[in-house]
Design a protein around this motif. Structure first.
Motif, short mmCIF file in Angstrom:
data_model
loop_
_atom_site.label_atom_id
_atom_site.label_comp_id
_atom_site.label_asym_id
_atom_site.label_seq_id
_atom_site.Cartn_x
_atom_site.Cartn_y
_atom_site.Cartn_z
N ALA A 1 -0.43 -4.67 -5.66
CA ALA A 1 0.26 -3.64 -6.44
C ALA A 1 -0.14 -2.23 -6.03
CB ALA A 1 0.01 -3.86 -7.93
N VAL A 2 -1.43 -2.00 -5.76
CA VAL A 2 -1.84 -0.64 -5.41
C VAL A 2 -1.34 -0.29 -4.02
CG1 VAL A 2 -3.81 0.90 -5.07
CG2 VAL A 2 -3.86 -0.79 -6.91
N ALA A 3 -1.31 -1.28 -3.14
CA ALA A 3 -0.84 -1.00 -1.78
C ALA A 3 0.66 -0.73 -1.75
CB ALA A 3 -1.18 -2.16 -0.85
N ALA A 4 1.41 -1.33 -2.71
CA ALA A 4 2.87 -1.24 -2.65
C ALA A 4 3.41 0.18 -2.61
CB ALA A 4 3.48 -2.05 -3.79
N PRO A 5 2.98 1.08 -3.56
CA PRO A 5 3.51 2.44 -3.47
C PRO A 5 3.13 3.15 -2.17
CG PRO A 5 1.88 2.24 -5.24
CD PRO A 5 2.17 0.86 -4.75
N LEU A 6 1.90 2.88 -1.67
CA LEU A 6 1.51 3.51 -0.42
C LEU A 6 2.42 3.05 0.72
CD1 LEU A 6 -2.37 3.06 -0.75
CD2 LEU A 6 -1.03 5.13 -1.15
N GLN A 7 2.74 1.73 0.69
CA GLN A 7 3.65 1.22 1.70
C GLN A 7 5.04 1.82 1.52
OE1 GLN A 7 2.69 -2.91 0.70
NE2 GLN A 7 2.17 -3.21 2.84
N GLY A 8 5.40 2.03 0.24
CA GLY A 8 6.69 2.65 -0.06
C GLY A 8 6.79 4.04 0.56
N TYR A 9 5.69 4.84 0.44
CA TYR A 9 5.70 6.18 1.03
C TYR A 9 5.91 6.11 2.53
CZ TYR A 9 3.67 7.67 -3.43
OH TYR A 9 3.46 7.91 -4.76
N ILE A 10 5.22 5.16 3.16
CA ILE A 10 5.34 5.06 4.62
C ILE A 10 6.78 4.69 4.99
CG2 ILE A 10 4.63 3.68 6.62
CD1 ILE A 10 1.84 3.59 5.41
N GLU A 11 7.35 3.73 4.25
CA GLU A 11 8.72 3.32 4.54
C GLU A 11 9.70 4.46 4.30
OE1 GLU A 11 8.96 -0.17 2.14
OE2 GLU A 11 8.43 -1.50 3.81
N THR A 12 9.50 5.19 3.18
CA THR A 12 10.38 6.32 2.88
C THR A 12 10.29 7.37 3.98
OG1 THR A 12 9.86 5.91 0.58
CG2 THR A 12 11.03 7.94 1.08
N PHE A 13 9.08 7.64 4.42
CA PHE A 13 8.87 8.65 5.44
C PHE A 13 9.60 8.27 6.73
CE2 PHE A 13 6.24 10.27 9.01
CZ PHE A 13 6.51 11.61 8.84
N PHE A 14 9.49 6.99 7.13
CA PHE A 14 10.14 6.58 8.37
C PHE A 14 11.65 6.49 8.19
CE2 PHE A 14 5.90 5.85 9.78
CZ PHE A 14 5.99 6.08 11.15
N ALA A 15 12.11 6.15 6.99
CA ALA A 15 13.54 6.17 6.73
C ALA A 15 14.07 7.60 6.85
CB ALA A 15 13.83 5.60 5.35
N PHE A 16 13.27 8.56 6.34
CA PHE A 16 13.64 9.97 6.43
C PHE A 16 13.75 10.39 7.90
CE2 PHE A 16 11.81 14.21 7.15
CZ PHE A 16 12.81 15.00 6.60
N LEU A 17 12.73 10.02 8.69
CA LEU A 17 12.77 10.34 10.12
C LEU A 17 13.99 9.72 10.77
CD1 LEU A 17 9.08 10.01 11.41
CD2 LEU A 17 10.34 12.07 10.80
N LEU B 1 -1.09 -0.83 7.17
CA LEU B 1 -2.41 -0.19 7.07
C LEU B 1 -2.95 -0.07 5.64
CD1 LEU B 1 -2.56 2.51 9.86
CD2 LEU B 1 -3.63 0.27 9.76
N PRO B 2 -2.10 0.29 4.63
CA PRO B 2 -2.68 0.39 3.28
C PRO B 2 -3.32 -0.93 2.84
CG PRO B 2 -0.51 1.40 3.32
CD PRO B 2 -0.70 0.74 4.65
N GLN B 3 -2.63 -2.05 3.09
CA GLN B 3 -3.19 -3.35 2.68
C GLN B 3 -4.48 -3.66 3.42
OE1 GLN B 3 0.01 -6.13 3.26
NE2 GLN B 3 0.36 -6.28 1.06
N ILE B 4 -4.48 -3.41 4.72
CA ILE B 4 -5.68 -3.73 5.51
C ILE B 4 -6.85 -2.88 5.05
CG2 ILE B 4 -6.67 -3.63 7.83
CD1 ILE B 4 -3.93 -4.37 8.92
N ALA B 5 -6.60 -1.57 4.87
CA ALA B 5 -7.69 -0.68 4.47
C ALA B 5 -8.23 -1.08 3.10
CB ALA B 5 -7.19 0.77 4.47
N LEU B 6 -7.32 -1.31 2.14
CA LEU B 6 -7.78 -1.67 0.80
C LEU B 6 -8.53 -3.00 0.82
CD1 LEU B 6 -4.67 -0.64 -1.30
CD2 LEU B 6 -6.97 0.30 -1.50
#
Lengths: 654, 111
Positions: free
Chosen positions: A257-273, A305-310
């Protein structure tokens, strides 16, 4: 003696090959697990450490450089071991490296042996073996602060006289206290050597240890009262089990659950790019390649990366505090049923979030055989990437209002898939540990229960850094490569506008064009080519293309199927899929997604290793392509067989 | 001491002892019970008399290297909720063994 060749090469991904040249001193760290060996290694080398594999075995190799007064020292951190009489591949490495007669490894010029001062009576036993290798040896005493706090006593100078080799006491790997040790590290050839070697027979060694400890005024520390009080709760049959369940729940929540929003940010960022690329690159196929192929691939790597780091923050905290051994102690009996040991529980639990961190968590297992067996089972745990696929297929298979008694049928099917996944993972681990056992004697199980200690944040940080760096270096290119190859397969050849019009497709109709492109792609040809293989499962070439596309990540299955079905919104293709009919063959015109086919697809996704990221991480963690190849192969065969069986059984009932 | 709950009758015939088996310190007069580590109750102490690895000599050697050398004093600390594994205190530290390994270690208790 340092110029032997380093192993037979064997292309096993060894990127830290020893280069024993004359311009630096080569030392190795030897010590038992929990003796502060790795903390010392980190304090001495810091971020200058390199990770690799010993040739031919699943054992990580760590080495780093230490600079002392302008002189270079190459320090190798050997796997932790309690004895030089090796019973596992990790320990065999230590024996081989310490044996000057072994031609496959470079014997270091000197050994730093870490001895935990609180367990000296045990650790001197290994030192006695090390002294017999006749490699210059320096003893590094750790945890002397803890020894004194627990009312033990030791005269370090007298211990040095009794052993006949240099003895340095360090505390908790504090860097400022390492000056004396660093100065010693430059000249191992000047270290004192024992006049008389210790005996070799067990009783003789016991006598030698007694005399060494007596002459150095050693008093065994009293049992750590703090550890005893904590253990009384954490290992209590009732309270301990409750704390364990809560800890594991919190652990899972963090990586899920904690990793999910972080992954969401990464996905959003790459979708934006990707949107930026689409907006600014006017050539359609190039924009698609850049946004879906390249950016999609890079995003697909970073999203882990968020999941691995956490995960590694949590695992190294649990290890550092000493709770990992307790958790393993509580779970050992359960895991023994699958032929594993308690620590494998954490890896399998992590795999419920994602097999990538799960497989990386197998590093905590001391036995390479258990590590492989756990890795082979981990991909069967239901990971979060299967969820979108399950949700879509269950939605088509089971009516939303259908109920089994008081509970919704959709939820029951989902639960059954999780349960079958977990049971299959255990069965697979059991099978592979059985196969592994065939090649050697049964390893005895033992696990030190270290006193509770405050973990070094530096070690936690380094573990996280090391895990993320290793993932990026070794796995990124596999994920990126897969994404690009799949993009090429699904998008080439690219039709011209004239071609589209000739086939009656309006070039401005994006959904129609994307369906046309995929229908005429190389991937579609592959899908048609393998149709006979998947025919018994009821998959037609369009499902095959989507299964192929899902190799980059399982959830891609949903969007690709949407694209094939020309759904208006490819991410919500359920309505379009219900309309799909079999295009040709004896079933032409009948609905494609019948209950038996849907059930077969669910079961196929339950078993198949539809995830090249997992393949990549298996490659990295096992050190060769052998195990990922075996995993992919056996899971495909199982997936195909179980799916075919499911189609038959469900077909018989519908 | 309550150590006598650990009985002679339960003793399994131990396969060949690989390392040194008994020390010379077999006491003559006090009542001595012998058995394996697996039979100790919580809190009971015993002295290691020998180690056999069953079919595997490497196991016996490893158990000695872990501190279960002949002559060492061992205390049984606690059992896991499902009775296996068991934590022992030996040579100043705590270590968990499965019962299968604990059965390889012969001990004697003197009352």
């Amino acid at each position: 003696m340092t110029c032997g060749p380093h192993g037979p090469g064997s292309g096993s991904g060894s990127d830290a090959g020893t280069t024993a040249t004359l311009d630096h001193t080569h030392l190795a760290l030897v010590g038992s697990p929990n003796s502060g060996k790795t903390t010392l290694f980190n304090a001495l080398t810091g971020l200058r450490a390199k990770t690799g594999n010993y040739p031919g075995v699943t054992v990580s190799r760590y080495e780093g450089r230490v600079e002392v007064d302008g002189q270079q020292v190459l320090l190798e951190d050997l796997p932790g071991t309690y004895s030089l009489d090796a019973i596992s591949p990790d320990e065999q490495i230590v024996s081989d490296v310490l044996d000057p007669g072994d031609p496959t490894t470079v014997t270091p010029e000197g050994l730093l042996v870490t001895l935990d001062a609180t367990t000296l009576r045990r650790s001197l036993r290994m030192l006695a073996q090390v002294l017999h290798t006749s490699v210059p040896t320096c003893v590094v005493l750790t945890f002397t602060d803890e020894l004194y706090r627990r009312q033990g006593a030791l005269d370090v100078e007298a211990l040095r006289r009794a052993l006949g080799v240099p003895v340095v006491a360090v505390v908790g790997g504090r860097r400022q206290q390492l000056g004396g040790l660093r100065a010693l590290m430059v000249r191992p050839d000047e270290w004192s050597t024992p006049v008389v070697l210790p005996p070799t027979d067990p009783t003789g060694v016991t006598g030698w240890i007694d005399s060494v400890l007596t002459s150095s005024g050693y008093r065994l520390p009293v049992t750590d009262a703090r550890t005893q009080r904590i253990d009384a709760v954490l290992l209590h049959p009732v309270w301990g089990s409750i704390v364990f369940a809560l800890t594991m729940f919190a652990f899972f929540q963090v990586i899920f659950a904690v990793a999910a929003p972080l992954q969401g940010y990464i996905e959003t960022f790459f979708a934006f790019l990707g949107d930026q690329v689409d907006a600014h690159v006017s050539i359609d196929w190039l924009a698609s390649f850049l946004s879906d192929g390249i950016l999609g691939g890079v995003g697909g790597v970073l999203v882990f990366l968020p999941q691995i780091a956490l995960l590694f923050v949590l695992i190294s905290l649990m290890e550092g505090v000493g709770y990992m051994a307790r958790a393993a102690f509580l779970m050992d009996r359960v895991m023994a049923g699958a032929g594993l040991e308690g620590r494998a529980f954490v890896a399998l639990l992590s795999s419920l979030a994602c097999a990538i961190p799960g497989i990386m968590a197998t590093r905590t297992l001391p036995s390479p055989r258990d590590r492989i067996a756990t890795m082979m089972g981990a991909p069967l745990m239901t990971c979060s990437a299967r969820l979108p696929v399950y949700v879509l297929l269950i939605g088509l298979l089971v009516d939303r209002d259908a109920r089994f008694g008081p509970v919704g049928a959709q939820g029951v099917v989902m639960f059954a898939l999780y349960l079958v996944g977990a049971l299959s993972a255990m069965a697979s681990a059991w099978l592979f540990s059985r196969i592994g056992r065939g090649t050697g004697p049964l390893l005895p199980f033992y696990m030190e229960m270290p006193p509770y200690r405050v973990p070094s944040l530096r070690s936690v940080g380094l573990a996280v850094y090391d895990a993320c760096r290793g993932f990026l270096r070794k796995v990124a290119k596999i994920i990126l490569g897969t994404t690009i190859v799949l993009w090429l397969l699904l998008n080439l050849p690219h039709p011209s506008d004239a071609q589209l019009r000739a086939d009656g497709v309006e070039p401005s109709d994006r959904a129609a064009v994307s369906t046309y492109v995929i229908d005429h792609s190389a991937g579609a040809a592959v899908g048609r080519f393998v149709e006979p293989v998947f025919e018994p499962l009821g998959f037609d070439w369009r499902i095959n293309v989507s299964v192929l596309a899902s190799l980059s990540a399982r959830e891609v299955f949903v969007a690709t199927l949407g694209q094939v079905a020309a759904a208006e919104n490819p991410d919500q293709p359920a309505d379009a899929l219900e309309q799909m009919t079999v295009a040709d063959g004896p079933r032409a015109g009948e609905p494609l997604f019948t209950a038996p086919v849907l059930a077969a697809l669910l079961v196929f996704f339950l078993y198949a290793l539809q995830c090249m990221s997992t393949v990549g991480v298996l490659r990295r963690e096992s050190g060769s392509w052998k195990w990922p190849a075996i995993a992919f192969g056996y899971l495909f065969v199982v997936a195909w067989s179980m799916a075919a069986l499911t189609r038959l059984v469900v077909g018989a009932f519908v | 001491m309550s150590v006598m709950s650990f009985t002679l009758g339960q003793r399994r015939p131990t396969p060949r002892a690989v390392q040194v088996t008994t020390g010379s310190a077999a006491p003559a007069i006090p009542a001595t019970a012998t058995g394996t580590l697996a039979e100790l109750d919580c809190g009971a102490r015993a002295r290691v008399t020998g180690v056999s690895g069953g079919a595997d000599p490497a196991t016996a050697r490893r158990l000695v290297d872990l501190g279960f050398a002949p002559g060492a004093e061992v205390e049984m600390v606690r059992r896991a909720p499902m009775a296996d594994p068991v934590v022992f205190r030996v040579a100043g530290y705590d270590i968990a063994l499965r019962r299968m390994q604990a059965r390889c270690i012969q001990v004697s208790t003197t009352s």
